[in-house]
Each structure stands twice: as C-alpha cells, then as structure tokens.
Design a protein around this motif. Structure first.
Motif, PDB file in Angstrom:
ATOM      1  N   ALA A  66       0.808  -1.216   0.000  1.00  0.00           N
ATOM      2  CA  ALA A  66       0.000   0.000   0.000  1.00  0.00           C
ATOM      3  C   ALA A  66       0.841   1.266   0.000  1.00  0.00           C
ATOM      4  CB  ALA A  66      -0.923   0.004   1.213  1.00  0.00           C
ATOM      5  N   THR A  67       2.036   1.208   0.555  1.00  0.00           N
ATOM      6  CA  THR A  67       2.804   2.433   0.746  1.00  0.00           C
ATOM      7  C   THR A  67       4.029   2.574  -0.161  1.00  0.00           C
ATOM      8  OG1 THR A  67       4.070   1.413   2.543  1.00  0.00           O
ATOM      9  CG2 THR A  67       2.103   2.662   3.160  1.00  0.00           C
ATOM     10  N   SER A 119      -8.671  -3.573  -5.382  1.00  0.00           N
ATOM     11  CA  SER A 119      -9.444  -2.429  -4.908  1.00  0.00           C
ATOM     12  C   SER A 119      -9.981  -2.706  -3.501  1.00  0.00           C
ATOM     13  CB  SER A 119     -10.583  -2.096  -5.876  1.00  0.00           C
ATOM     14  OG  SER A 119     -11.430  -3.202  -6.038  1.00  0.00           O
ATOM     15  N   ARG A 122      -7.037  -2.023  -1.181  1.00  0.00           N
ATOM     16  CA  ARG A 122      -6.833  -0.582  -0.974  1.00  0.00           C
ATOM     17  C   ARG A 122      -7.884  -0.012  -0.036  1.00  0.00           C
ATOM     18  NH1 ARG A 122      -5.307  -1.150  -6.156  1.00  0.00           N
ATOM     19  NH2 ARG A 122      -7.358  -0.669  -7.012  1.00  0.00           N
ATOM     20  N   GLY A 123      -9.122  -0.425  -0.212  1.00  0.00           N
ATOM     21  CA  GLY A 123     -10.199   0.045   0.668  1.00  0.00           C
ATOM     22  C   GLY A 123      -9.978  -0.400   2.105  1.00  0.00           C
ATOM     23  N   VAL A 125      -7.073  -1.083   3.547  1.00  0.00           N
ATOM     24  CA  VAL A 125      -5.951  -0.333   4.109  1.00  0.00           C
ATOM     25  C   VAL A 125      -6.401   1.076   4.493  1.00  0.00           C
ATOM     26  CG1 VAL A 125      -3.709   0.712   3.571  1.00  0.00           C
ATOM     27  CG2 VAL A 125      -4.144  -1.674   2.983  1.00  0.00           C
ATOM     28  N   HIS A 126      -7.210   1.721   3.656  1.00  0.00           N
ATOM     29  CA  HIS A 126      -7.711   3.052   3.982  1.00  0.00           C
ATOM     30  C   HIS A 126      -8.599   3.007   5.226  1.00  0.00           C
ATOM     31  CE1 HIS A 126      -6.780   4.253  -0.339  1.00  0.00           C
ATOM     32  NE2 HIS A 126      -5.980   4.940   0.441  1.00  0.00           N
ATOM     33  N   ALA A 127      -9.450   1.982   5.326  1.00  0.00           N
ATOM     34  CA  ALA A 127     -10.304   1.840   6.509  1.00  0.00           C
ATOM     35  C   ALA A 127      -9.460   1.612   7.756  1.00  0.00           C
ATOM     36  CB  ALA A 127     -11.290   0.684   6.309  1.00  0.00           C
ATOM     37  N   ALA A 129      -6.305   2.603   8.203  1.00  0.00           N
ATOM     38  CA  ALA A 129      -5.612   3.862   8.513  1.00  0.00           C
ATOM     39  C   ALA A 129      -6.566   4.827   9.214  1.00  0.00           C
ATOM     40  CB  ALA A 129      -5.051   4.483   7.241  1.00  0.00           C
ATOM     41  N   TYR A 130      -7.785   4.903   8.741  1.00  0.00           N
ATOM     42  CA  TYR A 130      -8.777   5.779   9.371  1.00  0.00           C
ATOM     43  C   TYR A 130      -9.049   5.339  10.810  1.00  0.00           C
ATOM     44  CZ  TYR A 130     -13.132   8.101  10.475  1.00  0.00           C
ATOM     45  OH  TYR A 130     -14.103   8.849  11.094  1.00  0.00           O
TER      46      TYR A 130
END
Length: 138
Positions: A66-67, A119, A122-123, A125-127, A129-130
């Motif tokens: 992801a990074t 996808s 990615r979703g 990982v974003h969740a 991180a949030y």
C-alpha cells in the motif's frame, strides 16, 4: 584466540542509529520498534476493518504494497521485508484468498509474477488507517 566482533543489527537506513550510539541504546531502539509492531498488530486484530485475521507478516506485506511504489515481485518483497520467498508466498496466499492482493503475470519475465493490492485491499488499508487515526471513544 579470535577477536570478538561488534554486535551487528541490520536496520533500514531511515532507522539506522548513529555509529557512535552505544550498543544498549541500539538494542533499546530495536525493542521499541518490536513493541510498536506488536502494538499495531494487536490494534489491527482487536477492531480490524480487514476481512481476515492477519499475522504481523501479512500486515507488513499488505502495508508495504500500500505504501511503496511498485511493481512488486516476491523476491523484491522478500528482500524489502527481510523474509524468505516461501514466507512471502504463504502470506500472499492468505491475502489473495481474502481478495486483498492479486498476482499478475510479469510481462518482462515469464518466470515471475507481480503482486498488487486489489481495490478491496486498498479500501481495507484506507479503513484501517482511518480507524487507527481516529481517537477511541470509550
């Protein structure tokens, strides 16, 4: 009689201590990093938005994908994460089964595959991180 060599610890360049740092300080840094890794892994397990219960190794692989800019190969990930290629393959198997990571043929080298987040990955990982950046409201 053989001379003793100094303790060698391989740190990523960003985390490498100054050469004049005493050995005990280096070991304290290593312990702090290990504790941080375990803490993040526990936070992920306790209230994870991820669709699979992850090991530290699987989480490290997911976060690396992801990074860090790709393309990513098994060999490259093994080198970057300082793991064996079979360990990377086992982690990718779990993450692939959970639809977080996908394997794509490497058009430049038919013996190799490229790894990428889906996808869904990615979703997730974003969740994650949030969730980790949001204060815990007890």
């Amino acid at each position: 009689m053989n001379a003793l060599t100094p303790l060698q610890i391989a740190f990523p360049p960003v985390l490498a201590p100054h050469p004049d740092t005493p050995v005990h300080a280096v070991l304290q840094q290593a312990l702090s990093l290990a504790t941080l890794a375990r803490t993040v892994a526990l936070l992920v397990r306790e209230a994870s938005p991820l669709p699979v219960d992850m090991t530290q190794r699987q989480l490290a692989l997911l976060l690396h994908l992801a990074t860090m800019e790709g393309p990513h190969t098994v060999r490259g990930l093994a080198d970057a994460l300082r793991l064996s290629k079979p360990a990377i393959c086992r982690a990718v198997d779990v993450l692939s089964e959970a639809a977080l990571v996908e394997r794509k043929p490497d058009l430049r080298d038919r013996r190799s595959v490229l790894l990428a987040l889906t996808s869904t990955g990615r979703g997730a990982v974003h969740a994650l991180a949030y969730q980790l950046s949001t204060p815990n409201e007890a």
